[in-house]
Design a protein around this motif. Sequence first.
Motif, PDB file in Angstrom:
ATOM      1  N   PHE A   1       0.728  -1.084   0.127  1.00 12.65           N
ATOM      2  CA  PHE A   1       0.129   0.071  -0.031  1.00 12.65           C
ATOM      3  C   PHE A   1       0.922   1.266  -0.075  1.00 12.65           C
ATOM      4  O   PHE A   1       0.537   2.248   0.161  1.00 12.65           O
ATOM      5  CB  PHE A   1      -0.970   0.004   1.298  1.00 12.65           C
ATOM      6  CG  PHE A   1      -1.731  -1.114   1.224  1.00 12.65           C
ATOM      7  CD1 PHE A   1      -3.081  -1.074   0.532  1.00 12.65           C
ATOM      8  CD2 PHE A   1      -1.446  -2.383   1.761  1.00 12.65           C
ATOM      9  CE1 PHE A   1      -3.856  -2.077   0.574  1.00 12.65           C
ATOM     10  CE2 PHE A   1      -2.404  -3.412   1.923  1.00 12.65           C
ATOM     11  CZ  PHE A   1      -3.474  -3.317   1.396  1.00 12.65           C
ATOM     12  N   LYS A   2       2.097   1.133   0.021  1.00 15.00           N
ATOM     13  CA  LYS A   2       3.025   2.294   0.228  1.00 15.00           C
ATOM     14  C   LYS A   2       2.552   3.215  -0.938  1.00 15.00           C
ATOM     15  O   LYS A   2       2.828   4.528  -0.529  1.00 15.00           O
ATOM     16  CB  LYS A   2       4.438   1.729  -0.209  1.00 15.00           C
ATOM     17  CG  LYS A   2       5.799   2.804   0.184  1.00 15.00           C
ATOM     18  CD  LYS A   2       7.021   2.241   0.155  1.00 15.00           C
ATOM     19  CE  LYS A   2       7.931   3.304   0.205  1.00 15.00           C
ATOM     20  NZ  LYS A   2       8.035   4.582  -0.566  1.00 15.00           N
ATOM     21  N   ASP A   3       2.393   3.063  -2.197  1.00 16.16           N
ATOM     22  CA  ASP A   3       2.387   4.281  -3.008  1.00 16.16           C
ATOM     23  C   ASP A   3       0.947   4.279  -3.709  1.00 16.16           C
ATOM     24  O   ASP A   3       0.554   4.860  -4.721  1.00 16.16           O
ATOM     25  CB  ASP A   3       3.156   4.029  -4.419  1.00 16.16           C
ATOM     26  CG  ASP A   3       4.653   4.025  -3.813  1.00 16.16           C
ATOM     27  OD1 ASP A   3       5.049   4.916  -3.139  1.00 16.16           O
ATOM     28  OD2 ASP A   3       5.557   3.050  -4.326  1.00 16.16           O
ATOM     29  N   LYS A   4       0.052   3.600  -2.768  1.00 13.42           N
ATOM     30  CA  LYS A   4      -1.567   3.575  -3.239  1.00 13.42           C
ATOM     31  C   LYS A   4      -2.352   4.849  -2.484  1.00 13.42           C
ATOM     32  O   LYS A   4      -1.840   5.098  -1.289  1.00 13.42           O
ATOM     33  CB  LYS A   4      -2.160   2.358  -2.891  1.00 13.42           C
ATOM     34  CG  LYS A   4      -1.562   1.353  -3.771  1.00 13.42           C
ATOM     35  CD  LYS A   4      -2.587  -0.031  -3.573  1.00 13.42           C
ATOM     36  CE  LYS A   4      -2.110  -1.169  -4.674  1.00 13.42           C
ATOM     37  NZ  LYS A   4      -2.806  -2.432  -4.617  1.00 13.42           N
ATOM     38  N   GLU A   5      -3.128   5.354  -3.080  1.00 13.28           N
ATOM     39  CA  GLU A   5      -4.036   6.355  -2.376  1.00 13.28           C
ATOM     40  C   GLU A   5      -5.005   5.466  -1.316  1.00 13.28           C
ATOM     41  O   GLU A   5      -5.739   4.547  -1.944  1.00 13.28           O
ATOM     42  CB  GLU A   5      -4.991   7.125  -3.411  1.00 13.28           C
ATOM     43  CG  GLU A   5      -5.949   8.213  -2.773  1.00 13.28           C
ATOM     44  CD  GLU A   5      -6.781   8.695  -3.669  1.00 13.28           C
ATOM     45  OE1 GLU A   5      -7.462   9.968  -3.505  1.00 13.28           O
ATOM     46  OE2 GLU A   5      -6.798   8.508  -5.095  1.00 13.28           O
ATOM     47  N   LEU A   6      -4.896   5.524  -0.349  1.00 13.15           N
ATOM     48  CA  LEU A   6      -5.552   5.035   0.758  1.00 13.15           C
ATOM     49  C   LEU A   6      -7.136   5.534   1.048  1.00 13.15           C
ATOM     50  O   LEU A   6      -7.324   6.727   1.559  1.00 13.15           O
ATOM     51  CB  LEU A   6      -4.819   5.070   2.073  1.00 13.15           C
ATOM     52  CG  LEU A   6      -3.509   4.348   2.037  1.00 13.15           C
ATOM     53  CD1 LEU A   6      -2.746   4.569   3.458  1.00 13.15           C
ATOM     54  CD2 LEU A   6      -3.389   2.992   1.441  1.00 13.15           C
ATOM     55  N   LYS A   7      -7.821   4.665   0.880  1.00 14.46           N
ATOM     56  CA  LYS A   7      -9.387   5.045   1.168  1.00 14.46           C
ATOM     57  C   LYS A   7     -10.119   3.978   2.201  1.00 14.46           C
ATOM     58  O   LYS A   7     -10.010   2.888   1.846  1.00 14.46           O
ATOM     59  CB  LYS A   7     -10.334   5.009  -0.144  1.00 14.46           C
ATOM     60  CG  LYS A   7      -9.577   6.228  -1.121  1.00 14.46           C
ATOM     61  CD  LYS A   7     -10.324   7.427  -0.828  1.00 14.46           C
ATOM     62  CE  LYS A   7      -9.731   8.562  -1.919  1.00 14.46           C
ATOM     63  NZ  LYS A   7     -10.231   9.873  -1.603  1.00 14.46           N
ATOM     64  N   ALA A   8     -10.442   4.460   3.414  1.00 12.00           N
ATOM     65  CA  ALA A   8     -11.045   3.530   4.193  1.00 12.00           C
ATOM     66  C   ALA A   8     -12.614   3.594   4.326  1.00 12.00           C
ATOM     67  O   ALA A   8     -13.161   4.641   4.159  1.00 12.00           O
ATOM     68  CB  ALA A   8     -10.483   3.690   5.474  1.00 12.00           C
TER      69      ALA A   8
END
Length: 300
Positions: free
Chosen positions: A7-14
């Motif tokens: 997930f290092k370079d991913k846009e995080l959406k929770a």
Amino acid sequence: MLDFFKFKDKELKAIGFGEVLFDTFVDKKVLGGAPCNFCYHMKQNGIDSTLISAIGRDADGDDASYQIATKGIIALLQRVDAKTAFVNITLDKDGIANYTFSKDSSYDYIHYDKYVDLIANNANIICFGSLALREKETKDCVFKILDKLNEKDSIKIFDINIRQNFYSKELILECLKYTDVFKCNEDELALLIPMLCPKAQDEHDFYNYLKTKGISIFIFTKGSINSTIFYKDMISIKESLKVEIKDTVGAGDSFTACFIASMLKGYSLEEAHIRANKLAAFICTKDGATPPYDINNCIS
């Protein structure tokens, strides 16, 4: 096994999925619900989050919608005919909360629609619990979201949140099929061991059971005593910080959010655990589950 490096370079959406309700004390009424708390604390930890829940077509629903907006939480709040949920909370002499939940409440009727689908398509993290899954419509909705997240790299957090009789062995086993991170407390573990793995003696044995289900992380909390986090072949144990407790409502949700956010930011298991421990202690010193704070100040 769950690898946070993916997930290092991913846009995080929770997503926080499930109950929105009012915590009703003897002298006050406070917005609550574990998914709402989770979203708030993820936001405070710098990760975009969306709450998916349902509220009634009533004054409490209007109030919940307003308060959620003022806290800066992005939310899909479906309006349904059932009354907005509430829970009566009593505190013992140590400030520990006991809960009595309303029945036939708004969060029993969360349904899958095009807006839920859009949120699920963009998300890669979800936190859900068993309390909101007591009725078929809401249960079907979360499993559709989980199926979506299973199609990509994602983190699925099952914070079981056992309350009253709103759970079953069948429901828990179905949820575990989707789980990457499992969290429970000592009271919940005492129910789960005889139900799921009677030969287990303690949390260490229970983690071995969870690994057979493909679950990577087990977060086990023991209130004011300590917490243990199992991840791969690593174990982190931290004593709970001694603070003057106002109430414990929402402390566990802040712990979960801070730990996951910290791991995603590249902190080690030990470092992430320390940060989560500090935030949970801070929340215990405040009224309610979602007080205002700056993460960099309150856990420094």
